[in-house]
Scaffold this motif. Structure first.
Motif, short mmCIF file in Angstrom:
data_model
loop_
_atom_site.label_atom_id
_atom_site.label_comp_id
_atom_site.label_asym_id
_atom_site.label_seq_id
_atom_site.Cartn_x
_atom_site.Cartn_y
_atom_site.Cartn_z
N GLN A 106 37.64 17.21 -14.45
CA GLN A 106 39.05 16.84 -14.53
C GLN A 106 39.66 16.78 -13.12
OE1 GLN A 106 40.88 15.70 -16.88
NE2 GLN A 106 42.95 15.97 -16.14
N LYS A 107 39.35 17.75 -12.30
CA LYS A 107 39.88 17.76 -10.93
C LYS A 107 39.39 16.54 -10.16
CE LYS A 107 40.45 20.82 -6.97
NZ LYS A 107 40.16 22.14 -6.41
N VAL A 108 38.13 16.20 -10.31
CA VAL A 108 37.58 15.02 -9.64
C VAL A 108 38.27 13.75 -10.14
CG1 VAL A 108 35.49 13.61 -9.34
CG2 VAL A 108 35.36 16.10 -9.13
N LEU A 109 38.47 13.65 -11.44
CA LEU A 109 39.15 12.48 -12.02
C LEU A 109 40.55 12.33 -11.44
CD1 LEU A 109 39.14 10.16 -14.12
CD2 LEU A 109 40.01 11.83 -15.77
N LEU A 110 41.25 13.43 -11.27
CA LEU A 110 42.62 13.36 -10.77
C LEU A 110 42.71 13.10 -9.27
CD1 LEU A 110 44.16 16.36 -12.74
CD2 LEU A 110 44.53 13.92 -13.17
N ASN A 111 41.70 13.54 -8.50
CA ASN A 111 41.83 13.51 -7.05
C ASN A 111 40.98 12.48 -6.31
OD1 ASN A 111 43.67 15.69 -6.98
ND2 ASN A 111 42.00 17.12 -7.21
N GLU A 112 39.96 11.95 -6.93
CA GLU A 112 38.99 11.15 -6.18
C GLU A 112 38.91 9.67 -6.58
OE1 GLU A 112 37.72 12.39 -3.57
OE2 GLU A 112 38.13 14.52 -3.91
N LEU A 113 39.84 9.20 -7.36
CA LEU A 113 39.81 7.83 -7.85
C LEU A 113 39.74 6.80 -6.72
CD1 LEU A 113 39.85 6.41 -10.60
CD2 LEU A 113 42.32 6.28 -10.41
N ASP A 114 40.44 7.05 -5.62
CA ASP A 114 40.46 6.10 -4.51
C ASP A 114 39.11 5.95 -3.82
OD1 ASP A 114 43.10 5.50 -4.96
OD2 ASP A 114 43.87 6.82 -3.40
N ASN A 115 38.17 6.84 -4.09
CA ASN A 115 36.85 6.76 -3.46
C ASN A 115 35.85 5.93 -4.25
OD1 ASN A 115 37.19 8.35 -1.01
ND2 ASN A 115 37.62 10.03 -2.43
N LEU A 116 36.29 5.39 -5.39
CA LEU A 116 35.42 4.51 -6.16
C LEU A 116 35.54 3.07 -5.66
CD1 LEU A 116 36.04 5.60 -9.88
CD2 LEU A 116 33.95 5.93 -8.54
N PRO A 117 34.47 2.30 -5.76
CA PRO A 117 34.58 0.86 -5.49
C PRO A 117 35.56 0.24 -6.49
CG PRO A 117 32.27 1.54 -5.65
CD PRO A 117 33.11 2.71 -6.09
N ILE A 164 49.63 18.97 -18.88
CA ILE A 164 48.28 19.39 -19.27
C ILE A 164 47.21 19.02 -18.24
CG2 ILE A 164 48.86 19.41 -21.71
CD1 ILE A 164 47.24 16.80 -22.01
N ASN A 165 47.38 17.93 -17.52
CA ASN A 165 46.32 17.47 -16.61
C ASN A 165 46.01 18.47 -15.50
OD1 ASN A 165 45.75 15.11 -17.92
ND2 ASN A 165 46.73 13.78 -16.44
N TRP A 166 46.98 19.21 -15.07
CA TRP A 166 46.80 20.07 -13.91
C TRP A 166 46.52 21.52 -14.27
CZ3 TRP A 166 46.06 17.59 -9.51
CH2 TRP A 166 46.47 16.27 -9.46
N THR A 167 46.29 21.80 -15.54
CA THR A 167 46.03 23.18 -15.94
C THR A 167 44.79 23.75 -15.25
OG1 THR A 167 44.89 22.41 -17.92
CG2 THR A 167 47.19 23.07 -18.17
N GLY A 168 43.83 22.89 -14.92
CA GLY A 168 42.62 23.36 -14.24
C GLY A 168 42.89 23.99 -12.90
N ASN A 169 44.05 23.70 -12.31
CA ASN A 169 44.40 24.27 -11.01
C ASN A 169 44.90 25.71 -11.12
OD1 ASN A 169 43.72 21.92 -9.70
ND2 ASN A 169 45.80 21.12 -9.68
N TRP A 170 45.36 26.10 -12.30
CA TRP A 170 45.94 27.44 -12.41
C TRP A 170 45.44 28.23 -13.62
CZ3 TRP A 170 48.36 28.11 -17.01
CH2 TRP A 170 48.84 26.96 -17.64
N TYR A 171 44.89 27.55 -14.61
CA TYR A 171 44.54 28.22 -15.85
C TYR A 171 43.31 29.12 -15.67
CZ TYR A 171 43.17 29.06 -20.65
OH TYR A 171 42.82 29.67 -21.82
N ASP A 172 43.38 30.32 -16.26
CA ASP A 172 42.27 31.27 -16.22
C ASP A 172 41.70 31.41 -17.64
OD1 ASP A 172 40.49 33.37 -15.96
OD2 ASP A 172 42.01 34.86 -15.42
N PRO A 173 40.51 30.83 -17.89
CA PRO A 173 39.93 30.91 -19.23
C PRO A 173 39.72 32.34 -19.72
CG PRO A 173 38.70 29.36 -17.88
CD PRO A 173 39.67 30.07 -16.98
#
Length: 196
Positions: A106-117, A164-173
């Protein structure tokens, strides 16, 4: 003579994607080299290239594997029973389960889109739009007052994804609040805003 495919070819591809997702989430796409990915997979660069022709192909596989799962969630809910509120609830629960279980992707999807062709980025963006449009449709069905105001409907949809998209940045399972509770909180905020 062409190299034959190993019996565990798909499992190895998935292992590469998993390790790469972790590296890209930690270091960013530009901060993780092919050598780093190979080392994390306990393999050689040449064997890594047997599975993925380029680092960009690995990045695309990380993103596609995650977003395709979310699209499957949408499709299962769209064709399922229940009113819009209930289908949206089920969808948010599915999303949260997958976000928590695939936080690196999820973090990669949100942050790295510009690095795709361009062609691969276009493919991922089309699937993201599919998710957004499906959620917006459910929101409008759940709150018909949004039907005549596309701008407000889109804004509320994007606010929901923002929650919901950014929960991975703070959520503790391992914490006290479970993914289903987060889904319920988001649903409550978007369907029954304070002061309404």
């Amino acid at each position: 003579m062409a190299r034959t495919q190993a019996a565990d070819y798909e499992e190895r591809r998935e292992a590469i994607v998993e390790r790469a997702a972790e590296l890209f989430a930690q270091r960013g796409f530009l901060g993780a080299s092919v050598s780093d990915i190979a080392r994390a997979c306990n393999t050689s660069k040449s064997l890594l290239y047997h599975y993925y022709p380029s680092k960009e192909d690995v990045l695309y596989a990380v993103m596609a594997s995650h977003i395709d799962r979310l699209v499957e969630d949408v499709e299962s809910v769209e064709s399922g029973p229940g009113g819009a509120d209930e289908r949206l609830r089920r969808l948010l629960h599915l999303f949260m389960e997958h976000y928590v279980g695939a936080a690196s992707r999820q973090k990669v999807l949100l942050n790295e889109l510009d690095n795709l062709p361009d062609d691969k980025r276009t493919s991922i963006v089309a699937r993201q739009r599919r998710l957004v449009d499906a959620v917006q449709k459910l929101l409008v069905e759940a709150d018909p007052s949004l039907a005549g105001d596309k701008g407000r409907a889109r804004a509320r949809t994007m606010l929901l994804f923002g929650m919901i998209n950014w929960t991975g940045n703070w959520y503790d399972p391992a914490g006290a609040v479970k993914p289903g509770e987060i889904a319920e909180m988001a649903l409550e905020m978007v369907l029954r805003p304070v002061g309404r």
